[in-house]
Scaffold this motif. Structure first.
Motif, PDB file in Angstrom:
ATOM      1  N   HIS A 183      -1.632   0.140   8.801  1.00 36.03           N
ATOM      2  CA  HIS A 183      -1.649   1.330  10.709  1.00 36.03           C
ATOM      3  C   HIS A 183      -1.094   2.819  10.081  1.00 36.03           C
ATOM      4  CE1 HIS A 183       2.908   2.025   9.835  1.00 36.03           C
ATOM      5  NE2 HIS A 183       3.181   0.808   8.680  1.00 36.03           N
ATOM      6  N   ASP A 184      -1.205   3.394  10.978  1.00 36.36           N
ATOM      7  CA  ASP A 184      -1.967   4.691  11.288  1.00 36.36           C
ATOM      8  C   ASP A 184      -0.370   4.891  11.280  1.00 36.36           C
ATOM      9  OD1 ASP A 184      -1.834   3.995  13.737  1.00 36.36           O
ATOM     10  OD2 ASP A 184      -3.808   4.489  13.858  1.00 36.36           O
ATOM     11  N   GLY A 185       0.695   4.725  11.671  1.00 36.96           N
ATOM     12  CA  GLY A 185       2.149   5.521  11.627  1.00 36.96           C
ATOM     13  C   GLY A 185       2.011   5.242  13.249  1.00 36.96           C
ATOM     14  N   SER A 186       1.024   5.185  13.900  1.00 31.20           N
ATOM     15  CA  SER A 186       1.381   4.701  15.692  1.00 31.20           C
ATOM     16  C   SER A 186       1.083   2.895  15.342  1.00 31.20           C
ATOM     17  CB  SER A 186       0.530   4.981  16.250  1.00 31.20           C
ATOM     18  OG  SER A 186      -1.044   4.656  16.150  1.00 31.20           O
ATOM     19  N   ASN A 187       0.440   2.545  16.708  1.00 33.69           N
ATOM     20  CA  ASN A 187       0.784   1.053  16.643  1.00 33.69           C
ATOM     21  C   ASN A 187      -0.540   0.774  16.950  1.00 33.69           C
ATOM     22  OD1 ASN A 187       3.423   0.816  17.774  1.00 33.69           O
ATOM     23  ND2 ASN A 187       2.895   1.313  19.803  1.00 33.69           N
ATOM     24  N   ARG A 188      -1.633   1.483  15.994  1.00 34.95           N
ATOM     25  CA  ARG A 188      -3.115   1.107  15.775  1.00 34.95           C
ATOM     26  C   ARG A 188      -2.944   0.373  13.981  1.00 34.95           C
ATOM     27  NH1 ARG A 188      -6.434   1.762  18.899  1.00 34.95           N
ATOM     28  NH2 ARG A 188      -7.959   0.741  16.947  1.00 34.95           N
ATOM     29  N   TRP A 189      -3.417  -1.146  14.482  1.00 30.48           N
ATOM     30  CA  TRP A 189      -3.018  -1.672  12.704  1.00 30.48           C
ATOM     31  C   TRP A 189      -5.146  -2.037  12.253  1.00 30.48           C
ATOM     32  CZ3 TRP A 189       0.650  -3.368   9.721  1.00 30.48           C
ATOM     33  CH2 TRP A 189       1.745  -3.575  10.439  1.00 30.48           C
ATOM     34  N   GLN A 190      -4.796  -1.086  11.114  1.00 32.27           N
ATOM     35  CA  GLN A 190      -6.662  -1.992  10.912  1.00 32.27           C
ATOM     36  C   GLN A 190      -6.735  -3.120   9.506  1.00 32.27           C
ATOM     37  OE1 GLN A 190      -8.134   1.294   9.053  1.00 32.27           O
ATOM     38  NE2 GLN A 190     -10.391   0.535   9.813  1.00 32.27           N
ATOM     39  N   VAL A 191      -7.819  -3.834   9.702  1.00 25.27           N
ATOM     40  CA  VAL A 191      -7.937  -4.909   8.634  1.00 25.27           C
ATOM     41  C   VAL A 191      -9.171  -4.532   8.372  1.00 25.27           C
ATOM     42  CG1 VAL A 191      -7.865  -7.020   7.623  1.00 25.27           C
ATOM     43  CG2 VAL A 191      -6.302  -6.411   9.275  1.00 25.27           C
ATOM     44  N   GLU A 192      -8.999  -4.070   6.631  1.00 23.80           N
ATOM     45  CA  GLU A 192     -10.531  -3.357   5.650  1.00 23.80           C
ATOM     46  C   GLU A 192     -10.981  -4.776   4.999  1.00 23.80           C
ATOM     47  OE1 GLU A 192     -12.079   0.163   5.848  1.00 23.80           O
ATOM     48  OE2 GLU A 192     -11.094  -0.217   3.405  1.00 23.80           O
ATOM     49  N   VAL A 193     -11.971  -4.954   4.460  1.00 22.17           N
ATOM     50  CA  VAL A 193     -12.129  -6.240   3.904  1.00 22.17           C
ATOM     51  C   VAL A 193     -13.833  -5.593   2.873  1.00 22.17           C
ATOM     52  CG1 VAL A 193     -13.346  -8.625   2.886  1.00 22.17           C
ATOM     53  CG2 VAL A 193     -12.027  -8.342   5.258  1.00 22.17           C
ATOM     54  N   THR A 194     -13.132  -5.569   1.936  1.00 14.32           N
ATOM     55  CA  THR A 194     -14.094  -4.445   0.728  1.00 14.32           C
ATOM     56  C   THR A 194     -14.499  -5.020  -0.284  1.00 14.32           C
ATOM     57  OG1 THR A 194     -12.631  -2.871  -0.423  1.00 14.32           O
ATOM     58  CG2 THR A 194     -13.397  -1.994   1.834  1.00 14.32           C
ATOM     59  N   SER A 246       0.394  -8.155  15.231  1.00 10.84           N
ATOM     60  CA  SER A 246       0.513  -9.307  15.558  1.00 10.84           C
ATOM     61  C   SER A 246      -0.955 -10.050  15.194  1.00 10.84           C
ATOM     62  CB  SER A 246       1.325 -10.602  17.044  1.00 10.84           C
ATOM     63  OG  SER A 246       0.291 -10.235  17.463  1.00 10.84           O
ATOM     64  N   GLY A 247      -2.464  -8.794  15.712  1.00 11.86           N
ATOM     65  CA  GLY A 247      -3.598  -9.099  15.526  1.00 11.86           C
ATOM     66  C   GLY A 247      -3.894  -9.067  14.946  1.00 11.86           C
ATOM     67  N   ALA A 248      -3.450  -7.940  14.092  1.00 17.45           N
ATOM     68  CA  ALA A 248      -3.880  -7.936  12.667  1.00 17.45           C
ATOM     69  C   ALA A 248      -3.869  -8.467  11.339  1.00 17.45           C
ATOM     70  CB  ALA A 248      -3.340  -6.534  12.237  1.00 17.45           C
ATOM     71  N   ARG A 249      -2.625  -8.631  11.784  1.00 18.33           N
ATOM     72  CA  ARG A 249      -1.757  -9.899  10.676  1.00 18.33           C
ATOM     73  C   ARG A 249      -3.105 -11.116  10.737  1.00 18.33           C
ATOM     74  NH1 ARG A 249       2.260  -8.237   7.320  1.00 18.33           N
ATOM     75  NH2 ARG A 249       3.311  -6.521   8.591  1.00 18.33           N
ATOM     76  N   ARG A 250      -3.213 -12.054  12.265  1.00 22.13           N
ATOM     77  CA  ARG A 250      -3.934 -13.535  12.478  1.00 22.13           C
ATOM     78  C   ARG A 250      -5.160 -12.723  11.313  1.00 22.13           C
ATOM     79  NH1 ARG A 250      -1.675 -12.662  17.716  1.00 22.13           N
ATOM     80  NH2 ARG A 250      -3.282 -12.390  18.258  1.00 22.13           N
ATOM     81  N   HIS A 251      -5.721 -11.856  12.121  1.00 20.39           N
ATOM     82  CA  HIS A 251      -6.778 -11.036  11.030  1.00 20.39           C
ATOM     83  C   HIS A 251      -7.159 -11.262   9.519  1.00 20.39           C
ATOM     84  CE1 HIS A 251      -9.444 -11.028  14.846  1.00 20.39           C
ATOM     85  NE2 HIS A 251      -8.431  -9.774  14.970  1.00 20.39           N
ATOM     86  N   ALA A 252      -5.829 -10.973   9.284  1.00 19.01           N
ATOM     87  CA  ALA A 252      -5.834 -10.761   7.544  1.00 19.01           C
ATOM     88  C   ALA A 252      -5.401 -12.192   7.036  1.00 19.01           C
ATOM     89  CB  ALA A 252      -4.591  -9.858   7.104  1.00 19.01           C
ATOM     90  N   LYS A 253      -5.600 -12.976   7.799  1.00 22.10           N
ATOM     91  CA  LYS A 253      -4.758 -14.186   7.221  1.00 22.10           C
ATOM     92  C   LYS A 253      -6.582 -14.897   7.228  1.00 22.10           C
ATOM     93  CE  LYS A 253      -0.133 -14.902   8.933  1.00 22.10           C
ATOM     94  NZ  LYS A 253       0.778 -16.198   9.835  1.00 22.10           N
ATOM     95  N   LEU A 309       1.156  -1.643  -0.219  1.00 21.06           N
ATOM     96  CA  LEU A 309       0.242  -0.028   0.512  1.00 21.06           C
ATOM     97  C   LEU A 309       0.906   0.957   0.005  1.00 21.06           C
ATOM     98  CD1 LEU A 309      -2.842  -0.671   2.871  1.00 21.06           C
ATOM     99  CD2 LEU A 309      -2.560  -1.248   0.367  1.00 21.06           C
ATOM    100  N   ALA A 310       0.072   2.496  -0.288  1.00 18.17           N
ATOM    101  CA  ALA A 310       1.558   3.651  -0.340  1.00 18.17           C
ATOM    102  C   ALA A 310       1.877   3.992   0.227  1.00 18.17           C
ATOM    103  CB  ALA A 310      -0.431   4.587  -1.553  1.00 18.17           C
ATOM    104  N   HIS A 311       1.074   4.163   1.848  1.00 19.06           N
ATOM    105  CA  HIS A 311       1.823   4.262   3.237  1.00 19.06           C
ATOM    106  C   HIS A 311       2.056   3.456   4.199  1.00 19.06           C
ATOM    107  CE1 HIS A 311       0.249   8.014   1.649  1.00 19.06           C
ATOM    108  NE2 HIS A 311      -0.734   7.862   1.298  1.00 19.06           N
ATOM    109  N   GLY A 312       2.206   1.790   3.635  1.00 20.96           N
ATOM    110  CA  GLY A 312       2.499   1.024   4.351  1.00 20.96           C
ATOM    111  C   GLY A 312       1.539   0.151   4.393  1.00 20.96           C
ATOM    112  N   GLY A 313       1.738  -1.164   4.913  1.00 23.87           N
ATOM    113  CA  GLY A 313       0.664  -1.667   4.984  1.00 23.87           C
ATOM    114  C   GLY A 313       1.334  -2.887   4.171  1.00 23.87           C
ATOM    115  N   MET A 314      -0.260  -3.523   3.639  1.00 19.33           N
ATOM    116  CA  MET A 314      -0.241  -4.613   2.291  1.00 19.33           C
ATOM    117  C   MET A 314      -1.724  -4.458   2.559  1.00 19.33           C
ATOM    118  SD  MET A 314       1.646  -6.524   0.292  1.00 19.33           S
ATOM    119  CE  MET A 314       3.046  -6.948   1.164  1.00 19.33           C
ATOM    120  N   GLY A 315      -1.722  -4.731   0.622  1.00 22.44           N
ATOM    121  CA  GLY A 315      -3.035  -5.315   0.045  1.00 22.44           C
ATOM    122  C   GLY A 315      -3.433  -6.049  -0.643  1.00 22.44           C
ATOM    123  N   TRP A 316      -4.245  -7.403  -0.883  1.00 25.98           N
ATOM    124  CA  TRP A 316      -4.467  -8.300  -1.629  1.00 25.98           C
ATOM    125  C   TRP A 316      -6.061  -8.494  -2.670  1.00 25.98           C
ATOM    126  CZ3 TRP A 316      -2.723  -8.536   2.909  1.00 25.98           C
ATOM    127  CH2 TRP A 316      -1.566  -8.835   3.560  1.00 25.98           C
TER     128      TRP A 316
END
Length: 360
Positions: free
Chosen positions: A316-327, A347-354, A294-301
């Motif tokens: 992530h938003d640049g701090s320690n907060r991560w987000q998984v979004e499905v559209t 780690s929690g965000a990556r588990r949800h992404a998987k 993704l343009a500002h960090g992270g990964m998209g599929w």
């Protein structure tokens, strides 16, 4: 030109000229050789010419050794040699020109799907297995030395470091690329084809994590110098066996990790054994998620459905907060709220992404 008779051959050898023009350089060879695109005037076609200075070869019998090994290993998934010739100071190996470039070229352009990783991995293993049963060990398997042909198939190239297998092993070990050096080298033992299996595993690992993540691991492991880097290889902490991208299914990761076993006895013993395990990876739509940074960090599929595209984003938003979004994008775009999660840990965000990717 005075030619020496060849023992066992009745007819006297003859010399004939080959005329070609070198047009542009396309690849360096770690100081040992260079590769140019050239025009063969007899065939009126462009070929790839590997130039090897005679000065780096030990003696005249070694001049065409690589050419002979390529010919000996000819196979659908081994780059063929068109011809070999020499000038006063240089050996030239003429090979087909691959417009799609190497596997490294592909990996620098984009991330690969799991299906591409499996398919190209099988191609490499078929070529290497044939080389092995032909009595040749490659010793230099890496993305730069795998080319993609017009059909999208992988072909193993560059047998410059190859050695003859004698009774299934090799004692004459060439100088190798550090990052792809099997850990058993330097332990005072004869090497088997399991060393090539390790290099295939490492090449596939790089396909699984992506070029950017691989380069980041190289930079981190290099911080302590060559000795510290080698120690990480021997201890099995480089590469990071826990860093597979989220779209890589566990069964595929398991095959790659077994190929990377430091203990040779726990690794696949042959390319054929690894090929059989890789072919058993389930053939499902889960292999077709297309990853992209993704343009500002992270990964998209993204996953193409019949009339829409499903997208999973891990950011992530640049701090320690991560987000998984499905559209879902397309005729009826929608945010799938049931899978929109905002965990605070990576780690929690990556588990949800998987979960979002594998649950497709």
């Amino acid at each position: 030109l005075s030619l020496t008779p060849v023992v066992g051959v009745g007819a006297l050898p003859e010399a004939a000229g080959v005329i070609f023009s070198l047009l542009r350089r396309v690849k360096g060879g770690q100081g040992r050789h260079s590769v140019h695109v050239g025009l063969d005037h007899q065939l009126n076609t462009e070929l790839a010419y590997k130039e090897i200075p005679k000065a780096i070869l030990l003696a005249q019998p070694a001049f065409f050794r690589e050419a002979r090994l390529l010919h000996q290993s000819r196979h659908r998934h081994v780059v063929p040699i068109m011809y070999a010739c020499e000038s006063t100071d240089t050996i030239y190996l003429a090979m087909p020109l691959f417009e799609r470039g190497s596997l490294q070229t592909l990996m620098e352009a984009r991330c690969l799907t799991a299906r591409e990783t499996v398919r190209l991995g099988l191609d490499m293993l078929m070529g290497l297995h044939h080389a092995h049963i032909s009595g040749v060990m490659h010793f230099d398997v890496k993305p730069d030395n795998v080319f993609i042909d017009a059909s999208g198939a992988a072909m193993v190239a560059d047998f410059g470091q190859s050695r003859d297998l004698i009774a299934g092993s090799v004692t004459d070990i060439p100088s190798l690329y550090l990052h792809h050096t099997p850990p058993e080298i330097g332990m005072g033992r004869m090497l088997t084809v399991a060393a090539d299996v390790y290099q295939v595993g490492l090449t596939m690992y790089r396909m699984c994590v992506g070029d950017l993540a691989w380069r980041a691991q190289i930079a981190a492991a290099s911080a302590g110098g060559t000795s510290a880097f080698w120690d990480k290889i021997v201890r099995g902490t480089f590469p990071n066996r826990s860093a597979f991208a989220e779209h890589i299914l566990p069964r595929l990761a398991k095959v790659v990790k077994r190929a990377l076993e430091v203990d040779v006895n726990r690794r696949f013993s042959t390319a054929l054994a690894m090929m059989e395990a890789l072919a058993a990876v389930e053939n499902s739509p889960k292999l077709d998620w297309q990853p992209a940074p993704l343009a500002h960090g992270g990964m998209g599929w993204t996953f193409a459905l019949e009339r829409s595209v499903k997208r999973v984003e891990l950011r992530h938003d640049g701090s320690n907060r991560w987000q998984v979004e499905v559209t879902r994008e397309g005729k009826s775009p929608a945010r799938l709220h049931s899978e929109c999660l905002d965990p605070s840990s990576e780690s929690g965000a990556r588990r949800h992404a998987k979960k979002a990717l594998w649950g497709h």
